[in-house]
Structures are given as structure tokens and as C-alpha cells.
Scaffold this motif. Structure first.
Motif, PDB file in Angstrom:
ATOM      1  N   HIS A 204       0.815  -1.221   0.000  1.00 43.69           N
ATOM      2  CA  HIS A 204       0.000   0.000   0.000  1.00 43.69           C
ATOM      3  C   HIS A 204       0.848   1.271   0.000  1.00 43.69           C
ATOM      4  O   HIS A 204       2.069   1.233   0.143  1.00 43.69           O
ATOM      5  CB  HIS A 204      -0.943  -0.006   1.201  1.00 43.69           C
ATOM      6  N   ASP A 205       0.166   2.400  -0.151  1.00 38.50           N
ATOM      7  CA  ASP A 205       0.808   3.690  -0.243  1.00 38.50           C
ATOM      8  C   ASP A 205       1.300   4.176   1.119  1.00 38.50           C
ATOM      9  O   ASP A 205       0.882   3.692   2.171  1.00 38.50           O
ATOM     10  CB  ASP A 205      -0.140   4.715  -0.858  1.00 38.50           C
ATOM     11  N   THR A 206       2.186   5.148   1.061  1.00 35.99           N
ATOM     12  CA  THR A 206       2.650   5.854   2.247  1.00 35.99           C
ATOM     13  C   THR A 206       2.301   7.332   2.063  1.00 35.99           C
ATOM     14  O   THR A 206       1.713   7.725   1.051  1.00 35.99           O
ATOM     15  CB  THR A 206       4.163   5.697   2.426  1.00 35.99           C
ATOM     16  N   ALA A 207       2.690   8.151   3.029  1.00 36.71           N
ATOM     17  CA  ALA A 207       2.394   9.579   2.920  1.00 36.71           C
ATOM     18  C   ALA A 207       3.097  10.207   1.719  1.00 36.71           C
ATOM     19  O   ALA A 207       2.645  11.228   1.198  1.00 36.71           O
ATOM     20  CB  ALA A 207       2.803  10.289   4.203  1.00 36.71           C
ATOM     21  N   GLY A 208       4.198   9.601   1.270  1.00 39.28           N
ATOM     22  CA  GLY A 208       4.945  10.214   0.184  1.00 39.28           C
ATOM     23  C   GLY A 208       5.080   9.377  -1.056  1.00 39.28           C
ATOM     24  O   GLY A 208       5.791   9.777  -1.984  1.00 39.28           O
ATOM     25  N   ALA A 209       4.431   8.227  -1.099  1.00 38.99           N
ATOM     26  CA  ALA A 209       4.600   7.349  -2.264  1.00 38.99           C
ATOM     27  C   ALA A 209       3.311   6.606  -2.561  1.00 38.99           C
ATOM     28  O   ALA A 209       2.584   6.189  -1.649  1.00 38.99           O
ATOM     29  CB  ALA A 209       5.736   6.345  -2.019  1.00 38.99           C
TER      30      ALA A 209
END
Length: 381
Positions: A204-209
């Protein structure tokens, strides 16, 4: 010769039936006596190994003939398949830089090193094996009923695996997760998981990716109530997914609440630029989202998934075109109908035409993920 067989066919039939009955009785006597050593350490006699191998290969080739591979971008599926392989398959089969676990290496039959053996099978055969499993080998069937789309992600990975380096494998399987440094004390008391298998950021995604694969949803900034509901449905086996069910099964209620709150608090992650589409398709998607299709009894998408929709419904703005299209196709096939929310959406999805599916996916993929939040803040008292 033909005439002799015609004259004596009754006798031949009786002899054949008698021989079959005798062999069956002999097999039952051997099984009941217990004289045949079934210990894995004993191995198989060469003749039995040949028979079993022949039967397995012929069965896979015969039963996989009806498999029809879908049209898809396999490269986008490789990271998703790699992450799942690392968490559930690598323990038995090994992986680049991870030799086969000696415990599983002593299984009978021993699980094959798929980096060496995957290319022996065709795409259709790999799908059939991963989807249905193989009896008497420890190879299980896929746990997510109706989720053939997930199996194809594993197939895409297996096709790429033979030529994959250790560095490439770690990049695909690890996603955005970070392998931490461990002190001697941490090793002693906690051990160390390979590639941080439980890290959500592997897929899953992160805050920056953004997510490593466009077939994975953006969950940063998603509705907290929806995330909590989805995890409970995965854990309860009411929402089918061979990827998510094993992960959710290990979560307790408190962990689910904490994960839902964490991801809801994140800003929407950067998204891939949507694929070019025609102005006509985008306009059809806008009309479907804002007005629906009365003739086909399709409600406006934004009535449930927009700023004024329920909090336990997902936001769709900014999700990738591939993900939205794939999920609508799963609903149309009946793969997500076991929950009350899924059953409602399944009815709607089956009323959509193929072009409407494309239009909806194109519209929401091109919609800024902040759009719904801006509308929510503007409509707040």
C-alpha cells in the motif's frame, strides 16, 4: 483376431473384471496391513515417483486447457504478486537470496525452487496450479473465492521470477517497507522477520509514495469507517481476497481500529498520471458519476462515493484506472457479493456496459483525490 474377440468377449470381460477386483483387494490388504512405509524420510520408490510425476503433469496440462488469460499489463502486476509470494509462498519454495527452508525441504514431495522450475509451465498451467492447488503435495488452493484477478498477479510474478536478481526481488517483494536494523537483544527476544512481512507498506501507499502497483488501492486519506469495515470483512471471510484475508486474520479489533485511524489521517498519496482517454469517454464518466443512468437503473456514483455519501463507503477520486476497472469486473462476476454492501454494488456493476466501466474508471482516475475533501469541508456546518 477380431472374430475371436467377438466370440469370447464375455469371457474377456469377466477376466478383466476379476483382475481389477483382485488388484483392488490387494491394494486394500496392503493399505490395511500397514506394511507400506509412508514416512517422508523413506522417500518414494523410483517407479512410484515416475507415476506420480507423470500423473501430476498430465493432470495440470489437461485441466488447464480451458484457462483463458486476460488482457493485462503483467509488469504492473509483478510487485503485487511478489509481495504475496514473499509472505505466503517463499517459506516453502524459497526465493532469490532466500534458500529453501530446510524444514520444508524435507517434505515429500519437496516443494520445487520456482526460480528454476516456473518456466517449465505455461501461463495457463501456472494459473491452474496457483488457483486450484495440487493434492498430496501441500500446495493449497487459492483462499479468495472468485478472485482470479489476484491469481493472475502471482502468475505475472512467476513468469518474471526465473530472470529476477536478488536485488530486483527484494525491491518488488518489499515495496515501500523498510528493513530495520536489529540489536543482538532484539534478535534474542524478538527474532527478525524476512523483508518485514507484516508491513502494510509492502503493497500500500505511504504519505509520500503511491502503491507499488496500480492494481492496489490508495488508502491514505480514505474514510476511517470504510477502512475499519473492510478489514473486518476480510477477517470474517465475508469479503474475498487471497491477498488480504491472511493478513487481516492476524489482526485483533484494536489493531484494526488503529490501522484504520492511521491511514485515514494520512494525506492522499501521489498518484500516477491517468492514461489518456477521449473527451467523449470522460464526459460519459462524468454523467455516470453525477447523474447515473436511469434507463439501466444505475444510480449516480457520487451519491454514495462523493462528499455526501456514507462514511463507510470508499472515496474513489484519485484511485487508479486499473484498480477501479478491475474491481468493477470482480463485482460483475459475483466475486464481491457476500457482504450487504458488496451485494448492492454487485447489482449495480452488472447493469453497467463495458464502455460504462471504462468511462467510470477514467473519470475517477482523473479526479483529484482532494476533490471529495474540499466538498466535505465546504458542506460542513
Amino acid at each position: 483376431m477380431t472374430g475371436w474377440v467377438t466370440r469370447h468377449w464375455r469371457a474377456l470381460l469377466l477376466w478383466t473384471l476379476g483382475l481389477f477386483a483382485g488388484l483392488t483387494l490387494l491394494a486394500l490388504m496392503i493399505a490395511y496391513s500397514g506394511i507400506y512405509n509412508i514416512a517422508a524420510s523413506a522417500g518414494h520408490p523410483a517407479w512410484m515417483e515416475w507415476v506420480l510425476q507423470l500423473g501430476k503433469e498430465r493432470s495440470v496440462k489437461f485441466n488447464s486447457r480451458s484457462v483463458k488469460p486476460p488482457k493485462q499489463d503483467s509488469a504492473d502486476l509483478v510487485p503485487l504478486g511478489a509481495a504475496h509470494f514473499q509472505s505466503t509462498c517463499a517459506t516453502c519454495h524459497g526465493a532469490p537470496g532466500q534458500p529453501l527452508n530446510p524444514v520444508f525441504g524435507h517434505m515429500l514431495p519437496s516443494p520445487p525452487d520456482l526460480q528454476k522450475h516456473a518456466h517449465h509451465w505455461t501461463r495457463e498451467q501456472l494459473f491452474w496450479i496457483a488457483r486450484h492447488g495440487i493434492q498430496f503435495t501441500g500446495m493449497p488452493a487459492w483462499s479468495g473465492a472468485g478472485r482470479d484477478d489476484e491469481v493472475w498477479a502471482v502468475v505475472a510474478f512467476l513468469e518474471a521470477l526465473p530472470s529476477m536478481s536478488e536485488t530486483d526481488y527484494r525491491r518488488y517483494a518489499g515495496g515501500h517497507s523498510e528493513t530495520q536494523g536489529y540489536s543482538a537483544g532484539a534478535f534474542v527476544s524478538q527474532g527478525r522477520p524476512r523483508l518485514d512481512l507484516t508491513a502494510c507498506s509492502r503493497c500500500h501507499d505511504t504519505a509520500g509514495a503511491a502503491p507499488p502497483s496500480p492494481y492496489v488501492p490508495h488508502i491514505g486519506g480514505q474514510n476511517e469507517a470504510y477502512l475499519r469495515r473492510a478489514l473486518h470483512e476480510y477477517r470474517d471471510d465475508s469479503r474475498q481476497s487471497g491477498f488480504m484475508e491472511p493478513v487481516a486474520d492476524d489482526l485483533d479489533d484494536e489493531q484494526i481500529d488503529r490501522l484504520a485511524a492511521y491511514y485515514a489521517s494520512l494525506p492522499p498519496s501521489p498518484r500516477q498520471r491517468p492514461r489518456p482517454s477521449s473527451p467523449q469517454l470522460r464526459e460519459q464518466g462524468r454523467q455516470l458519476a453525477e447523474q447515473g443512468d436511469r434507463a439501466r437503473k444505475v444510480p449516480a456514483c457520487l451519491s454514495c462515493h462523493g462528499a455526501n455519501g456514507r462514511s463507510d463507503y470508499p472515496r474513489l477520486a484519485g484511485q487508479s484506472e486499473q484498480y477501479i476497472r478491475r474491481q468493477l469486473q470482480v463485482w460483475r462476476r459475483g466475486g464481491r457479493h457476500k457482504t450487504p454492501h458488496g451485494a448492492m454494488m454487485s447489482v449495480v456493476a452488472k447493469r453497467l456496459t463495458d464502455q460504462q466501466v471504462e468511462a467510470a474508471a477514467s473519470f475517477f482516475a482523473g479526479r483529484p483525490p482532494q476533490a471529495d475533501r474540499v466538498q466535505e469541508e465546504a458542506s460542513a456546518p
